[in-house]
Design an enzyme around this catalytic site. Structure first.
Site, mmCIF file in Angstrom:
data_model
loop_
_atom_site.group_PDB
_atom_site.id
_atom_site.type_symbol
_atom_site.label_atom_id
_atom_site.label_comp_id
_atom_site.label_asym_id
_atom_site.label_seq_id
_atom_site.Cartn_x
_atom_site.Cartn_y
_atom_site.Cartn_z
ATOM 1 N N LYS A 151 0.517 -1.257 0.230
ATOM 2 C CA LYS A 151 -0.167 0.001 0.226
ATOM 3 C C LYS A 151 1.351 1.458 0.150
ATOM 4 C CE LYS A 151 -3.916 -2.281 0.292
ATOM 5 N NZ LYS A 151 -5.239 -1.777 -0.110
ATOM 6 N N ASP A 182 -0.953 0.038 -4.413
ATOM 7 C CA ASP A 182 -1.974 -0.015 -4.999
ATOM 8 C C ASP A 182 -1.986 1.728 -4.351
ATOM 9 O OD1 ASP A 182 -4.658 0.131 -4.919
ATOM 10 O OD2 ASP A 182 -4.938 -1.805 -3.567
ATOM 11 N N GLU A 208 -2.015 -0.183 -8.682
ATOM 12 C CA GLU A 208 -3.174 0.344 -8.914
ATOM 13 C C GLU A 208 -3.633 1.334 -8.642
ATOM 14 O OE1 GLU A 208 -4.464 -3.964 -6.665
ATOM 15 O OE2 GLU A 208 -5.912 -2.957 -5.376
ATOM 16 N N ASP A 236 -9.133 -0.647 -9.920
ATOM 17 C CA ASP A 236 -10.024 -1.334 -9.011
ATOM 18 C C ASP A 236 -10.858 -0.639 -8.367
ATOM 19 O OD1 ASP A 236 -10.186 -2.797 -6.803
ATOM 20 O OD2 ASP A 236 -8.833 -2.090 -5.499
ATOM 21 N N LYS A 260 -14.242 -8.573 -8.298
ATOM 22 C CA LYS A 260 -14.782 -8.726 -7.108
ATOM 23 C C LYS A 260 -16.157 -9.814 -7.619
ATOM 24 C CE LYS A 260 -13.100 -5.209 -4.743
ATOM 25 N NZ LYS A 260 -12.775 -4.435 -5.167
HETATM 26 MG MG LIG Z 1 -6.743 -1.786 -5.067
#
Ligand SMILES: [Mg+2]
Length: 383
Positions: A151, A182, A208, A236, A260
């Site tokens: 992250k 991300d 991401e 995302d 997802k």
């Molecule tokens: Mg993400």
């Protein structure tokens, strides 16, 4: 006309599956015998919450999860319900483009691996924003993992120096581990360019959602190309419903999509939009219990493994389904939860433990709220 975009390839317009009415009885309790709503305590605050409410229902194919975030309205949540009804076998799986026209999808069978424990899918480890000296202890908890997602931008652009210090320590410790970043949409377009200049040194698999909007992603990719920065951008947050992957593909906003199961309306619908978008996909969780993660694992095992996907993501695509670790309790005993062991989770069905369901059950008021929500979503899906 449904409000779907045409795919960039001029392929037939995919049907927005969640908008197709279903021939269902008026009341969901006529078909769903067993509804449970549980509250799963989380290890730390994530997505602004410390407890995750999740509804579980069962049907002929087994247990399924219905867990749209509580702030979502009926229309959005009804796509999640469609996924749950499909996974539990209460409605048939939608026919997918992948199955209807196999010639359009070059499929390889090397994505899931089978071993003594059956079929498994790889998952990435996650490195949160942390001081450099915590990188090793945090990642050692994951055991052997081939891919780590770090992250960044957790505190905005101000944290870039800290992000870089953490990534340098990561690369020192794990020079050969595949690294993804991300930003959870945490940069402005200007910050994202500067960050990408700095991140380019770390041999990334992809980055991401550096910026929030899909148009900003497209602009960023253009600017990266202009500067000769070979960073693959993944979308995302830009993908929340079935139409979104097509829009991402159309605008050239990303080379990889994060998908997802529940938001896309089920495994069949997800396979449809992935194939219609033509983009390599990585399956991720929506912060689900082991029951929901099982649906993700099934989708991950069924992803089209195209040449493009192999070029960017490798032969064994690591998915983001290791989120079981974010909960301090799950609806099954510890050894049976879908938490990663050495970078993989099994593709299997999960049966909740009745004692756990009872221990974790929400109070009657919350149960009624979820039952009402289910009925509303059910009605929205009906003819
Ligand atoms: Mg993400």
């Amino acid at each position: 006309m449904p409000d779907t975009a045409r795919s960039h390839s001029g392929a037939p317009e995919p049907v927005a599956l969640s908008s197709v009415p279903l021939d269902l009885p008026a009341r969901f309790d006529e078909v769903i015998e067993d509804l449970h709503v549980v509250r799963l305590p989380m290890v730390t605050r994530f997505r602004g919450i410390t407890e995750r409410e999740v509804a579980l229902l069962s049907g002929p194919a087994g247990w399924a999860e219905f867990s749209p975030f509580v702030e979502y309205g009926t229309e959005e949540a009804s796509r999640w319900l469609r996924a749950s009804l499909e996974f539990s076998g209460l409605i048939p799986q939608s026919t997918t483009l992948a199955e209807a026209a196999p010639s359009t999808v070059p499929v390889r069978s090397s994505a899931p691996a089978a071993d003594a424990n059956g079929v498994t899918v790889a998952v990435n480890g996650t490195l949160p924003a942390c001081p450099p000296d915590e990188v090793e202890p945090i990642l050692s908890r994951y055991g052997r993992v081939g891919t780590v997602k770090a992250k960044v931008a957790e505190h905005g652009f101000a944290s870039l120096d800290e992000d870089l210090a953490r990534l340098r320590e990561f690369r020192r410790l794990f020079p050969d581990t595949t690294l993804r970043l991300d930003a959870n949409a945490g940069f402005t377009p200007t910050e994202a360019i500067e960050a990408c200049e700095a991140f380019a040194d770390f041999d990334l698999q992809y980055f991401e959602q550096p910026v929030p909007e899909v148009e900003q992603l497209a602009d960023l990719r253009e600017e990266l190309a202009r500067r000769g920065l070979p960073i693959v951008i993944a979308a995302d947050e830009s993908i929340r419903k079935a139409e979104d992957p097509l829009r991402v593909a159309e605008l050239g906003a990303a080379e990889v999509i994060i998908v997802k199961v529940q938001p896309l309306g089920g495994i069949g619908a997800a396979l449809d939009v992935i194939s219609a978008s033509g983009l390599p996909a990585v399956v991720s969780s929506a912060l689900e219990s082991s029951v929901g993660l099982a649906a993700g694992a099934e989708l991950a095992a069924r992803l089209p493994h195209t040449d493009r996907s192999r070029d960017i993501l490798g032969d064994r695509v690591a998915c983001g389904l290791g989120t079981g670790r974010l909960f301090t309790a799950d609806i099954v005993a510890e050894g049976e939860a879908l938490t990663p062991v050495d970078g993989a989770i099994p593709v299997t069905r999960i049966v909740p433990d009745p004692d756990r369901l009872q221990q974790l059950a929400v109070d009657p008021g919350r149960f009624e709220w979820w039952a009402g929500r289910l009925q509303n979503c059910w009605s929205a899906l009906r003819v």
